[in-house]
Design an enzyme around this catalytic site. Structure first.
Site, mmCIF file in Angstrom:
data_model
loop_
_atom_site.group_PDB
_atom_site.id
_atom_site.type_symbol
_atom_site.label_atom_id
_atom_site.label_comp_id
_atom_site.label_asym_id
_atom_site.label_seq_id
_atom_site.Cartn_x
_atom_site.Cartn_y
_atom_site.Cartn_z
ATOM 1 N N HIS A 77 -6.496 -47.943 -15.519
ATOM 2 C CA HIS A 77 -7.105 -48.893 -16.455
ATOM 3 C C HIS A 77 -6.647 -50.295 -16.028
ATOM 4 O O HIS A 77 -5.551 -50.447 -15.487
ATOM 5 C CB HIS A 77 -6.563 -48.545 -17.842
ATOM 6 C CG HIS A 77 -7.163 -49.291 -18.980
ATOM 7 N ND1 HIS A 77 -6.800 -50.570 -19.303
ATOM 8 C CD2 HIS A 77 -8.084 -48.922 -19.899
ATOM 9 C CE1 HIS A 77 -7.471 -50.961 -20.382
ATOM 10 N NE2 HIS A 77 -8.260 -49.976 -20.764
ATOM 11 N N ASP A 82 1.346 -44.569 -17.921
ATOM 12 C CA ASP A 82 0.410 -45.055 -18.927
ATOM 13 C C ASP A 82 -0.065 -43.825 -19.708
ATOM 14 O O ASP A 82 -0.878 -43.038 -19.222
ATOM 15 C CB ASP A 82 -0.755 -45.767 -18.220
ATOM 16 C CG ASP A 82 -1.858 -46.169 -19.188
ATOM 17 O OD1 ASP A 82 -1.814 -45.744 -20.359
ATOM 18 O OD2 ASP A 82 -2.765 -46.902 -18.758
ATOM 19 N N GLN A 117 -4.002 -42.326 -22.945
ATOM 20 C CA GLN A 117 -4.963 -41.248 -23.203
ATOM 21 C C GLN A 117 -4.301 -39.878 -23.330
ATOM 22 O O GLN A 117 -4.888 -38.973 -23.916
ATOM 23 C CB GLN A 117 -6.025 -41.195 -22.081
ATOM 24 C CG GLN A 117 -6.919 -42.419 -22.006
ATOM 25 C CD GLN A 117 -7.801 -42.629 -23.242
ATOM 26 O OE1 GLN A 117 -8.027 -41.735 -24.039
ATOM 27 N NE2 GLN A 117 -8.271 -43.850 -23.406
ATOM 28 N N LYS A 132 -5.297 -45.135 -30.691
ATOM 29 C CA LYS A 132 -6.024 -44.036 -30.031
ATOM 30 C C LYS A 132 -5.525 -42.682 -30.530
ATOM 31 O O LYS A 132 -5.954 -41.638 -30.055
ATOM 32 C CB LYS A 132 -5.852 -44.120 -28.518
ATOM 33 C CG LYS A 132 -6.521 -45.352 -27.902
ATOM 34 C CD LYS A 132 -6.416 -45.318 -26.406
ATOM 35 C CE LYS A 132 -6.649 -46.675 -25.767
ATOM 36 N NZ LYS A 132 -8.039 -47.107 -25.816
ATOM 37 N N CYS A 179 -12.950 -50.755 -18.690
ATOM 38 C CA CYS A 179 -11.746 -51.390 -18.131
ATOM 39 C C CYS A 179 -11.212 -50.617 -16.925
ATOM 40 O O CYS A 179 -9.980 -50.539 -16.733
ATOM 41 C CB CYS A 179 -10.650 -51.536 -19.172
ATOM 42 S SG CYS A 179 -11.128 -52.490 -20.597
HETATM 43 N N1 PLP Z 1 -4.582 -47.455 -20.439
HETATM 44 C C1 PLP Z 1 -5.538 -46.566 -20.688
HETATM 45 C C2 PLP Z 1 -5.651 -45.339 -19.831
HETATM 46 C C3 PLP Z 1 -6.450 -46.791 -21.721
HETATM 47 O O1 PLP Z 1 -7.415 -45.925 -21.958
HETATM 48 C C4 PLP Z 1 -6.302 -47.959 -22.511
HETATM 49 C C5 PLP Z 1 -7.263 -48.266 -23.585
HETATM 50 O O2 PLP Z 1 -8.437 -48.271 -23.426
HETATM 51 C C6 PLP Z 1 -5.276 -48.845 -22.218
HETATM 52 C C7 PLP Z 1 -4.426 -48.558 -21.172
HETATM 53 C C8 PLP Z 1 -5.063 -50.087 -23.005
HETATM 54 O O3 PLP Z 1 -4.717 -49.783 -24.332
HETATM 55 P P1 PLP Z 1 -4.652 -50.908 -25.438
HETATM 56 O O4 PLP Z 1 -5.972 -51.611 -25.385
HETATM 57 O O5 PLP Z 1 -4.462 -50.158 -26.715
HETATM 58 O O6 PLP Z 1 -3.521 -51.803 -25.115
#
Ligand code: PLP
Length: 403
Positions: free
Chosen positions: A112, A189, A192, A215, A355
């Site tokens: 991401h 990370d 998910q 999430k 993203c």
């Molecule tokens: N990393 C992953 C794999 C994600 O799916 C997301 C959210 O879409 C993020 C990071 C970023 O999360 P947040 O927008 O809650 O900071």
């Protein structure tokens, strides 16, 4: 796990929509909203400071929430800082480690943007080199290349546990072992993975795990950063201020220990309490059951979606993957597809690059409509998605044939 019953906890599900956008943000059960309402109506106060009964209750609930969230990932409360979310947690690591020119961060092509841009920026500011490990045609990580990319200059492996585009779950344990052997730290990370599967930070071997409440049934604006004991000494807070110091004099200051050192200023108290309620809710169900439900939905979805003319699903058909289906339908752009699913069928999905533009480009995609599942989704909803896609596809093929 009684899906019919738990659906009653989610008011939005009774409003005639099919919600398939939980990878973007999940729905929130009444229990989470209620916990936050209670804080605002019954015991609003700041935490860690006052001695009033209200302040003591607010502090107890805030720290109780930390305990709930920590338990969900097999951690202790003292291992976990509240942050504004995954993005913030990752940036806190990027800013909080000390870097030397020539240090290397190894990440993957499936990240991401939140787990890419902070490392790219380190290249601009500190001369840190970013190496991206490739993926195959189905979006699976090439673990052998990852192991080869690690070397004596590698300071950090930054890797997603599960992809928000393909649903692929990475073998983080193996990757972490290789990174540690090379002398590197490991950031996972978990945005998910933590919401959808049992995660045990000790077993993963991660030094940092970042994830977001919104999430996983919790509110927006709050998340967490787990930091292993070994890595703690290497992480300095990026922001300083009230609430994180033992003592301050005109000559300097002495910080509290982690996690308080990472939470300057008044924290998102209601958010943390909502996050705690979400973690309690998930623990009540059990993450094994959450994952089992998801896996059965994945099998059904793949069966149902397979064979729809002109439909491409990014990601693998088998192996370890979560219920995230990024779709392309020949003859219709992702935005139009998402709009038609919403307006004609009441199905909520998200469109775009989610993203993760480098990942889409590697898979030869210029954007997708993404349907993503969670514990409240049913077989009927998965079938409704497939039926809607089949109808749109037939219509498109019909109109193409007429031209
Ligand atoms: N990393 C992953 C794999 C994600 O799916 C997301 C959210 O879409 C993020 C990071 C970023 O999360 P947040 O927008 O809650 O900071």
């Amino acid at each position: 796990m009684d899906v019919r019953k738990l659906r009653e906890d989610f008011p939005l599900l009774s409003k005639g929509i099919i919600y398939l956008d939980s990878a973007a943000t999940s729905l929130k059960p009444r229990q989470v909203v209620e916990a936050m309402r209670e804080y605002y109506e019954d015991y609003t106060e700041n935490v860690h400071r006052g001695l009033s009964r209200l302040a003591r209750r607010a502090t107890e609930e805030y720290e109780g929430a930390r305990e709930q969230v920590a338990k969900l990932i097999g951690a202790r409360p003292e291992d976990l800082a509240f942050t504004p979310g995954t993005t913030a947690s990752i940036n806190m690591v990027a800013q909080g480690l000390s870097w030397k020119e020539g240090d290397v961060v190894v990440a993957t092509l499936m990240e991401h943007h939140s787990n890419l841009l902070p490392w790219m920026r380190l290249g601009e500011l500190r001369g840190v080199r970013l190496k991206l490990v490739g993926i195959d045609e189905e979006g699976r990580l090439d673990l052998r290349s990852l192991e080869e990319a690690l070397g004596p200059r590698t300071r950090l492996l930054a890797i997603s546990h599960a992809s928000n585009v393909t649903g692929v779950v990475n073998d983080v344990r193996r990757a972490a072992r290789a990174a540690h052997d090379a002398g590197a730290l490991v950031l996972v990370d978990g945005a998910q993975s933590v919401p959808h599967m049992p995660v045990d930070v000790e077993a993963l071997g991660a030094d940092f795990v970042a994830f977001s409440a919104h999430k996983m049934l919790g509110p927006t604006g709050i998340g967490a950063l787990y930091v292993s004991e070994r890595a703690r000494a290497e992480l300095a807070p990026g922001w300083l201020g009230g609430g994180i110091v033992r003592e301050v004099s005109v000559d300097g200051y002495r910080l509290l220990d982690f996690p308080y050192s990472m939470e300057p200023g008044t924290p998102n108290i209601a958010g943390a309490i909502g996050f705690g309620a979400a973690a309690r809710y998930l623990r009540g169900i059990g993450m094994e059951s959450v994952l089992e439900h998801e896996r059965s939905m994945v099998r059904l979805a793949l069966r149902e979606l397979e064979g729809i003319e002109g439909l491409r699903i990014l990601g693998p058909r088998s192996g370890d993957r979560l219920g995230i289906f990024s779709l392309e339908l020949k003859g219709l752009g992702p935005d139009e597809l998402a709009a038609r699913l919403d307006e004609e069928f009441g199905i909520v999905v998200r469109s775009g690059y989610h993203c993760a533009q480098p990942l889409h480009e590697r898979l030869g995609s210029r954007g997708t409509a993404r349907a993503s599942l969670y514990l409240y989704n049913t077989e009927e909803e998965v079938r409704a998605l497939a039926d809607a896609l089949r109808r749109i596809s037939r219509e498109l093929r019909g109109s193409i044939a007429l031209i």
